[in-house]
Structure formats: structure tokens, C-alpha cells
Design a protein around this motif. Structure first.
Motif, PDB file in Angstrom:
ATOM      1  N   ASP A 567     -39.289  -3.325  31.065  1.00 23.31           N
ATOM      2  CA  ASP A 567     -39.913  -4.538  31.568  1.00 23.31           C
ATOM      3  C   ASP A 567     -41.423  -4.276  31.603  1.00 23.31           C
ATOM      4  OD1 ASP A 567     -39.290  -6.641  34.426  1.00 23.31           O
ATOM      5  OD2 ASP A 567     -41.168  -6.344  33.370  1.00 23.31           O
ATOM      6  N   PRO A 568     -42.218  -5.076  30.877  1.00 26.61           N
ATOM      7  CA  PRO A 568     -43.646  -4.738  30.790  1.00 26.61           C
ATOM      8  C   PRO A 568     -44.365  -4.771  32.140  1.00 26.61           C
ATOM      9  CG  PRO A 568     -43.186  -6.875  29.791  1.00 26.61           C
ATOM     10  CD  PRO A 568     -41.873  -6.251  30.094  1.00 26.61           C
ATOM     11  N   GLU A 569     -43.801  -5.443  33.133  1.00 29.92           N
ATOM     12  CA  GLU A 569     -44.476  -5.540  34.440  1.00 29.92           C
ATOM     13  C   GLU A 569     -44.041  -4.420  35.386  1.00 29.92           C
ATOM     14  OE1 GLU A 569     -46.579  -7.924  35.757  1.00 29.92           O
ATOM     15  OE2 GLU A 569     -46.506  -9.585  34.349  1.00 29.92           O
ATOM     16  N   THR A 570     -42.736  -4.080  35.355  1.00 28.95           N
ATOM     17  CA  THR A 570     -42.256  -3.071  36.308  1.00 28.95           C
ATOM     18  C   THR A 570     -42.011  -1.726  35.639  1.00 28.95           C
ATOM     19  OG1 THR A 570     -39.955  -3.611  35.935  1.00 28.95           O
ATOM     20  CG2 THR A 570     -41.091  -4.843  37.660  1.00 28.95           C
ATOM     21  N   PRO A 616     -42.311  -7.305  39.914  1.00 29.95           N
ATOM     22  CA  PRO A 616     -43.670  -7.075  39.439  1.00 29.95           C
ATOM     23  C   PRO A 616     -44.705  -7.394  40.515  1.00 29.95           C
ATOM     24  CG  PRO A 616     -42.649  -8.907  38.259  1.00 29.95           C
ATOM     25  CD  PRO A 616     -41.621  -8.352  39.162  1.00 29.95           C
ATOM     26  N   VAL A 617     -45.898  -6.826  40.352  1.00 33.96           N
ATOM     27  CA  VAL A 617     -47.015  -7.147  41.247  1.00 33.96           C
ATOM     28  C   VAL A 617     -47.353  -8.621  41.029  1.00 33.96           C
ATOM     29  CG1 VAL A 617     -49.404  -6.604  41.809  1.00 33.96           C
ATOM     30  CG2 VAL A 617     -47.888  -4.828  40.957  1.00 33.96           C
ATOM     31  N   GLU A 618     -47.519  -9.347  42.128  1.00 35.22           N
ATOM     32  CA  GLU A 618     -47.813 -10.767  42.029  1.00 35.22           C
ATOM     33  C   GLU A 618     -49.187 -10.999  41.379  1.00 35.22           C
ATOM     34  OE1 GLU A 618     -47.993 -14.043  45.380  1.00 35.22           O
ATOM     35  OE2 GLU A 618     -46.517 -12.487  45.809  1.00 35.22           O
ATOM     36  N   ASP A 619     -49.282 -11.941  40.484  1.00 34.82           N
ATOM     37  CA  ASP A 619     -50.552 -12.299  39.812  1.00 34.82           C
ATOM     38  C   ASP A 619     -51.288 -11.074  39.302  1.00 34.82           C
ATOM     39  OD1 ASP A 619     -50.375 -15.054  40.266  1.00 34.82           O
ATOM     40  OD2 ASP A 619     -51.017 -14.779  42.327  1.00 34.82           O
TER      41      ASP A 619
END
Lengths: 694, 191
Positions: A567-570, A616-619
Motif C-alpha cells: 500500500d503506497p501510503e502505509t 494512512p496519515v491523513e492528508d
């Protein structure tokens, strides 16, 4: 008179008797320990613990709902006394501190003038405050009024200043601030923060893949606080010595001074403080959070693995690193030559990370010497995979397996591990990236007569760092541009004797915006060389997946570029307890990107270990820029020449592997730090008295 | 019945304990900065005042008047109200913990509230019957709560206004209270 006295006595007696009786009848049993515990709390009634006052907190402690260390204001003795009353271990809590994130203060321009409002909360209600910056400090000091411990005061620049010694981390200031500029965080929380769309960030800090707070460390250098600058960098990047030498500094491309002048030499300043620490003879202590009792395995001791291990260790987890090579460092040890990053420097840096209490196991290969099932059986709660991208792409041309043909990373790593290398007299290196340049510059130092770079586009399209290309030119490397190799020519013994290529011309731009090279028919040319190295990018080696006998391994998804799918965000892979970052997840990329990825994975692993959803980190910005912070024109700039990197002369370079680039002397570093505009999202310090925001 | 309704209206609006009689100004200014505390205080006053109104009426009629020592009214009322509040606090803590949690911190504050004392004395001065005293106590307390909540609503918005420095906080609070009191004069002559 008498009846009156009797009546008053009567009423008094009745009231007294009724009250004393009712105190017996309506007696509510209270654990005597509640009063004892309350006596040993700080008694500030600050609410920092989340309970309404100290008596409520004491009740919660006695009821066993909270640990004796609940009171964040309490002294060590007080906490110990509480734990003695409760008969348990004190348990170490991580102390939170207040941080002011906006240091713009008075310098941000006013949007409107409105006197008479005395609180930030009120000002915020009127179009988000009177300053043009919508995220920054309003400066009316609600936080200062909220602080019961006198730990905040209004600084001369018009923004609140936190006195760390007095701050107890109760959180009153954070609640009072309408802008989220004052935040109360523990060290772990600070380490695991990521750039978000509404943060007060300078363009350079937005761009840095490791998200280092660049203006902060430069202003610390300016103030002569080199130790603090090192600490600031270490909040985001544990490999500052290595990055200070090899990072292509994408931050400098976004430097606001660079719009009107030459950008600030950010990376040289990083190297300056990093070298300052190394040469000072002592290490600046790195603090870690108390142990959490969780164990994480990091596979691969390259930049991503080291970064992930370092951050996990600092937030209190137990980490072991496993690496297939004899020493840690990965591609920065085995892919980057000695003259760019001396091994001695790298050893010193890695030792500092291991000194935090990280165990390293080397010469063990994942999938062969150990596997997923052995890690799970050994009690690791999560796994980080940063195995890098070490498989060189083949050219796919005839004669590639002849004696004298090598592959870039393979050749560099064999050379770096001290293997005996067979050298020719002339060599052609195919490719235009940093590893191609590393190969040619290393070969030049090994005494070859002629070294060529064969690249199918032109110098402008070369993906290697500009400084590297320039250094290669200085050292006398021949560039053959617009050349596509078609075959390697061998002699009768199967040894290389030439490289045939087709000349190209630039055609229409392709998807990447670079003009596509088109071959010119019948333009075959032969380059007389006895060595050919192809350095045209690499991919991760996914063979561990088939070698590992664990049935679970089948669930691990690999992309068609052989990278581990995540997952590119996490950065969580298709197996929930495996996280991945660095080149093995992104394909070949920058060291600093791998470091950022390692930290992002550490955050996800931490969430996973705590049993919280891995979200994921928000924004999260992830390297994207905030449009309003990117200017076309910057007022108030007087051009000042950028510090030139000192380097040893070409004549001294070529007979050894001695480091070429030198560190800035202190006076030049300070002058360079002075060039920094200390930008934030919108405001900055201009050179001249340009009227922004007074 | 109609009389009681008229009494109630007059106590809540026309003779509002805060805005027409100016009693109980300390909690009016002290607890009106936040709506939350204003509501809590209003509820606590209603609770205590109804109890105090009943007890003091009984004390006055069956003790003071009977023994002809009416000059002891003020001092005996203070004693009785103070003891009553203490008793109520203990009673609630044991029997109705939910209510205690809501009103808890406000109850001791009311011990010395002049609005409570004032209403008890008015009840006697106007020579109300027990029922009338009960209605008047409840209505005056409701009027107190109403004024307090109105005032808290205004004060929460006043912080957004441009107030010259010397007039900030309590000063502007008193001025606002005066203006609200003026608006309450429109109820005069209604009954």
C-alpha cells in the motif's frame, strides 16, 4: 431574650444533630487509598491526565483503571509514593512536551487590522485570523494564558516560546490554540509525524523525501547550535553522514532563494554538521522511548532497513537486522564507491545506530539461511523487508556473455567487497545513471587508459546527478551520446574486443517528457574496448519467494517489476505483518527516499504492534507541494553567491580512492546558513527591508 | 390557580431576582462565562431554592412567629439554609449519585448565595401561604436560571466583539447585564 437564645441554640443543635446523623446514614464508603493517592499527586487540578481534577484521577488509579504514572505533572518521588500505596511497579511513562510549530510570528503579512480582540479563539472566528497565513500563529497568546505552569511566554518575534524545563505536557495550551500550532507530543509521537497538507512547511521541507525540517536545522547552524541541528536532522534521517555526501538534494530545487538567486546549499550544510559531530570525537546521545516489549525483524541492512530499525528502536521496540552481505549498509556500502562515501564514515554512522540496542546478523540470506516461518517462530511480531534492488537489467544484445562483460551493481559490489577484479585497458559503460558514473569513475582510478560512457540520449537527459557528471568530465571520461549498443564483438578466445552501437537522433518527446531517441539506419559504429559494463538500472531479486518454504509466502504479492507490492501510503504488503520500503518496494530510487520509506513503515509497524488499524496519515503530502507555498517571484532578495563545494584537485584524485568532495569550512558554512530565508508556508526573512508584514 | 400562575409569571419576568432585584450577582458574573456551567448553576439553584423556600417558611411560621422572635429571622435563615445545603449534598451523594455528579460542584457555592436568602425573606415579607411560597421559590429560581443562561449566551459572543481594553471582561459583563436588565423592564405593568 431567653427564648431567643434558646431558640438559636435549639436550631443550632438540631442542625448539628441532623448533619452528624445524616453523615452516618448517608456515608458513602470511599477507599482510604483514594485520599492517600490524592495527597501524592501534584494537586494542580490541570486535567492533563484526562480526568476532571486530581481527586477523579486518584479514584481512577485506585480503581485500577489507570497506572500510578497517570499524573503527567507528578514528580518521580510522587509517582513512586503512589505506586507504593497501590503496591505496583511505577512503570515508565514517556513525558510529553509542548512544541510551537509556527515561528513566523510577526513576519506574516496582515490581511486586515482589527484592534480590541484579545483572544486567538475570537480572532480565529473572524476569517481565520488577521494574518494572510491561514495555518500560522495568531499571536494573541491564548496558549500563554492557558498555561498554569508559566512555561510559555511571548517571544520577541511575536510567537510563543516554550520553556522545556517548566513544561509538564498537561496539554492546556494545545486545547487553547485554535490553530493547532501548539502541540503537546511525546518523543515517539514527534518521531512519527509526517508532512500534512495543513502544516506550516517551507517548500524545501515539503520536497525532502525524508521530510527533514530543513529551515529549523539551518537556523540552528546559524545560531551555532550544531548539536541541536544534528538532533533535528536525526528526528527524520539517521544517515546524515551518508546523505550529506550522496544525496542529490531535491530540496534545493525548491529552495525559495533559488527563484531569484542560487539556491541555498542545503546538503552541504547537512554534511557540515554531520562531519562536525563525527570529528568532535563524541557522539551526541540519542534518546529512545521506554521498551514496549515488541520485537521486529528487519530484513536488509540498507538505508531503508537501517532507517526503519532506527525509528522502531527510538519509539521503544526491539529490533534485529538481518543482512545477506558481510557488513551492513546495503547499496550505500556496496554500490557507492569509496571516493564518494568512505567506508570509515559509513561504519561510524552505522555503529551509532546499532549502539541504540539493535542487533545485527550478517551473511544470512532471507529465503536461504532463514525464512518467514523461522522469524514467526522466533517471536517477531512484525517484519520489515528492505531487500533493495540488486538485480542488474541485461542489455539483451548479442555477445553479452562474453569474457569481459559485466553488470553495474554486481561489478561495483564485488569491487567494494574487495574481490580481485580482472581489468582491461579500455572500457565502455552503458547507461546514464549514477551507477554508470560510479563505474567509470572507479575504473579511471584503477588506471584504465580509456573509459567511455555510452548513453542513448544526450547529456541533458542523463538521470545521474549533475555534480557527478561534471566530476566525470573533469576526470577525463569520454561520453558517447546518442548511441544504442547493438552487439558486443568478441575475439576467437571469447574475449571482448569491441562494442557495436547504432547512432541515434532525438525524436518526439515520450511519456516522461524526454525526447525519444530514434536510430539512424546503417549508422553502426564500433568502439574498441576490452571491457563492457552495463549499468542500465536494477530490479529487486524476488527469488526469496520461491526459496522460502513457508506456505504463507505464497500470499506475498510481487509486482511485474519484481518489486514487493505494498500500500503506497502505509507500506503494508499483502501479508499484514510484513511491511516493505526502499528500492525493493519502489524500484531503484534515492537513498533519502528509502530513509523516508523506512520511517513511514516504522509508523505503520508501530500501529500494527499496538493493535490499531494501520491507516494512512491523513492528508499526507508524500513529497507533493502545497500550491500556495510555491512562489513565482520572491521579493527582497539580494543575490549572494552560493558556497562552492571544496574538492581535491583532479591531479590528486585519480591515483587513489580518496574522498573527492570535502566539507565546508566553518566560516563558509555559517555564511551559507545566513543565506537561508528561514521560509515557512508563506512567510520568510527577506535580505532587504522589503516591507512584508510589519 | 390563576393567581398562582400570575405569581409565577411575575416572579420569573417582572420581578426577576437577578435583573429586577439585583440579588445573586456573584454567581451571575462568575458562572456565566460558559453555557455549560451556567446551565449547571441554574439547575442547582432551582433545586436548593425550592427546598430552602419550604424549610424557611416552616421555620418562620412555626418557630419564629410562634415564639415571637421575628428579629432572629435573618440569622436563623442563614443557619438553616447552610445546614440544608450540606444535608442535600450528603443525601444526593448517597442516594442519587447521577444528580450529584451533575450538580455536585455547584451545591456548596449556593450556601452563601444572596438570591436564595433574598427569596426566602421575600416569601415572608409578602406573607405568602405555603403553596404560594413554594411557587414563588420555584419561579424566582427559574427566573435566575433564565437570566443566567441568556447572559452566558451573550457573553460567549462578546469575546468576538471589539471591546476597548479597559472595558474588557467583567466591565463589559456588567454593562451587558445592565442592558439586559433594561430590556426586562418592558415586562413591567404586564400583571
Amino acid at each position: 431574650m431567653i427564648p431567643a437564645i434558646l431558640l438559636m441554640l435549639g436550631i443550632g443543635a438540631t442542625c448539628g444533630i441532623v448533619l452528624s446523623l445524616s453523615s452516618k446514614i448517608f456515608y458513602v464508603y470511599e477507599d482510604p487509598r483514594i485520599a492517600q493517592v490524592e495527597n501524592n499527586l501534584a494537586g494542580a487540578n490541570c486535567g492533563g491526565c484526562g480526568y476532571a481534577g486530581c481527586s477523579a484521577a486518584a479514584e481512577a488509579i485506585v480503581a485500577g483503571k489507570e497506572p500510578p504514572s497517570l499524573c503527567i505533572v507528578n514528580s518521580k518521588d510522587g509517582t513512586e509514593a503512589v505506586s507504593i500505596i497501590m503496591g505496583v511497579d511505577a512503570g515508565a511513562a514517556e513525558a510529553p512536551l509542548s512544541y510551537n510549530l509556527c515561528e513566523g510570528g510577526n513576519r506574516a503579512a496582515d490581511k486586515y487590522h482589527y484592534m480590541g480582540v484579545s483572544s486567538c479563539k475570537a480572532m480565529d472566528a473572524i476569517y481565520g485570523g488577521h494574518r494572510v497565513c491561514t495555518v500560522g500563529c495568531i499571536g494573541l497568546g491564548d496558549c500563554i494564558k492557558a498555561c498554569q505552569f508559566d512555561a510559555l511566554h511571548m517571544g520577541a518575534d511575536g510567537h510563543p516560546v516554550v520553556d522545556d524545563a517548566k513544561c509538564v505536557g498537561c496539554g492546556a495550551c494545545e486545547k487553547a490554540c485554535p490553530k493547532n500550532i501548539i502541540q503537546v507530543r511525546t518523543l515517539s509521537e514527534k518521531l512519527m509525524e509526517f508532512n500534512q497538507a495543513y502544516d506550516a512547511l517551507a517548500p524545501c521541507a515539503q520536497t525532502c523525501p525524508a521530510e527533514i525540517n530543513i529551515p529549523k536545522y539551518i537556523s540552528e547552524i546559524k545560531a551555532g547550535k550544531y548539536d541541536q541541528a544534528v538532533q533535528t536532522i536525526r528526528m527524520r534521517n539517521p544517515l546524515l553522514l551518508a546523505c550529506g555526501r550522496v544525496c542529490p538534494h531535491p530540496c534545493e530545487d525548491m529552495c525559495r532563494r533559488g527563484i531569484e538567486d542560487e539556491p541555498v546549499s542545503i546538503n552541504q550544510l547537512k554534511r557540515f554538521v554531520a562531519d562536525y559531530e563525527m570529528n568532535s570525537g563524541s557522539r551526541i546521545p540519542i534518546t529512545c522511548a521506554p521498551d514496549t516489549g515488541k520485537k521486529v525483524a528487519v530484513i536488509g541492512g540498507g538505508p531503508a532497513g537501517l532507517s526503519c530499525a532506527y525509528f522502531l528502536r527510538r519509539i521503544g521496540h526491539q529490533v534485529d537486522i538481518f543482512d545477506a552481505m558481510p557488513k551492513l549498509g546495503g547499496i550505500i556500502r556496496y554500490g557507492i564507491p569509496e571516493y564518494r562515501l568512505p567506508k570509515k564514515v559509513l561504519d561510524w554512522e552505522i555503529q551509532g545506530i546499532l549502539d541504540l540496542g539493535i542487533n545485527a546478523f550478517t551473511q544470512v540470506k532471507f529465503g536461504q539461511d532463514f525464512g518467514l516461518s523461522s522469524l514467526v517462530a522466533s517471536g517477531y511480531h512484525a517484519v520489515f523487508m528492505g531487500i533493495g534492488a540488486w538485480e542488474d537489467y541485461a542489455l539483451g544484445i548479442e555477445g553479452e556473455d562474453l569474457d569481459g562483460c559485466y553488470k553495474g551493481i554486481d561489478w561495483l559490489s564485488k569491487f567494494a567487497s574487495g574481490q580481485e577484479m580482472k581489468l582491461g585497458k579500455t572500457a565502455a559503460i552503458v547507461g546514464g545513471g549514477n551507477s554508470a558514473i560510479d563505474c567509470v569513475r572507479t575504473l579511471m582510478r584503477l588506471g584504465l587508459e580509456k573509459v567511455y560512457i555510452v548513453y542513448r540520449r544526450t547529456r541533458n537527459e542523463m538521470p545521474a546527478n549533475q555534480v557527478e557528471i561534471h566530476a566525470a568530465e573533469e576526470e577525463g571520461i569520454d561520453f558517447v551520446f546518442l548511441a544504442a549498443p547493438t552487439r558486443v564483438i568478441g575475439d576467437d578466445d571469447g574475449k571482448v574486443k569491441g562494442l557495436e552501437y547504432l547512432q541515434m537522433e532525438l525524436g518526439e518527446p515520450d511519456a516522461s517528457g524526454r525526447r525519444r531517441p530514434v536510430p539512424i539506419e546503417g549508422s553502426e559504429t564500433v568502439l574498441d574496448v576490452d571491457m563492457v559494463i552495463s549499468a542500465i538500472s536494477q530490479a529487486p531479486d524476488p527469488s526469496f519467494k520461491d526459496n522460502d518454504s513457508a506456505p504463507r509466502m505464497k500470499d506475498l504479492e510481487i509486482t511485474r517489476w519484481n518489486t514487493i507490492d505494498n500500500d503506497p501510503e502505509t507500506l503494508q504488503s499483502s501479508i499484514p505483518y510484513i511491511f516493505t520500503g526502499g528500492d525493493s518496494a519502489t524500484g531503484p530510487s534515492l537513498v533519502v527516499t528509502a530513509i523516508g520509506g523506512g520511517r513511514r513503515a516504522a509508523r505503520s509497524i508501530d500501529l500494527f504492534l499496538k493493535g490499531e488499524p494501520v491507516e494512512p496519515v491523513e492528508d499526507s503530502l508524500q513529497g507533493k507541494n502545497i500550491p500556495e507555498s510555491i512562489f513565482k517571484k520572491v521579493d527582497g532578495i539580494t543575490p549572494i553567491k552560493r558556497a562552492k563545494m571544496p574538492e581535491i584537485p583532479v591531479s590528486q584524485r585519480l591515483d587513489s580512492m580518496i574522498e573527492v568532495d570535502l566539507v565546508l569550512p566553518e566560516d563558509q558554512a555559517l555564511a551559507e546558513a545566513d543565506r537561508c530565508l528561514n521560509c515557512c508556508r508563506l512567510c520568510y526573512n527577506p535580505d532587504t527591508e522589503f516591507p512584508i508584514a510589519k | 390557580m390563576g393567581d398562582l400562575f400570575v405569581l409565577s409569571i411575575s416572579c420569573i419576568f417582572i420581578n426577576n431576582i437577578l435583573l429586577a432585584q439585583f440579588l445573586g450577582n456573584c454567581p451571575f458574573l462568575g458562572t456565566s462565562k460558559k453555557m455549560e456551567t451556567a446551565v449547571g448553576m441554574g439547575m442547582a439553584v432551582i433545586f436548593v431554592l425550592v427546598m430552602a423556600g419550604m424549610i424557611t417558611w416552616i421555620v418562620d411560621v412555626y418557630l419564629l412567629k410562634a415564639l415571637d422572635v421575628e428579629f432572629l429571622r435573618t440569622v436563623s435563615f442563614i443557619l438553616v439554609i447552610a445546614a440544608l445545603v450540606q444535608f442535600v449534598e450528603m443525601f444526593l451523594k448517597k442516594s442519587i449519585p447521577g444528580l450529584y455528579a451533575g450538580l455536585g460542584i455547584f451545591l456548596p457555592l449556593i450556601t452563601t448565595n444572596c438570591a436564595v436568602m433574598g427569596v426566602c425573606l421575600i416569601n415572608i415579607k409578602e406573607e405568602y401561604s405555603f403553596i404560594e411560597a413554594l411557587v414563588s421559590s420555584f419561579s424566582y429560581a427559574a427566573g435566575f436560571g433564565l437570566a443566567l443562561i441568556l447572559f452566558a449566551g451573550v457573553r460567549e459572543r462578546v469575546i468576538l466583539a471589539r471591546v476597548p481594553k479597559p472595558l474588557q471582561d467583567t466591565s463589559i459583563g456588567l454593562m451587558t447585564a445592565g442592558l439586559i436588565a433594561l430590556t426586562f423592564t418592558v415586562f413591567r405593568g404586564m400583571v
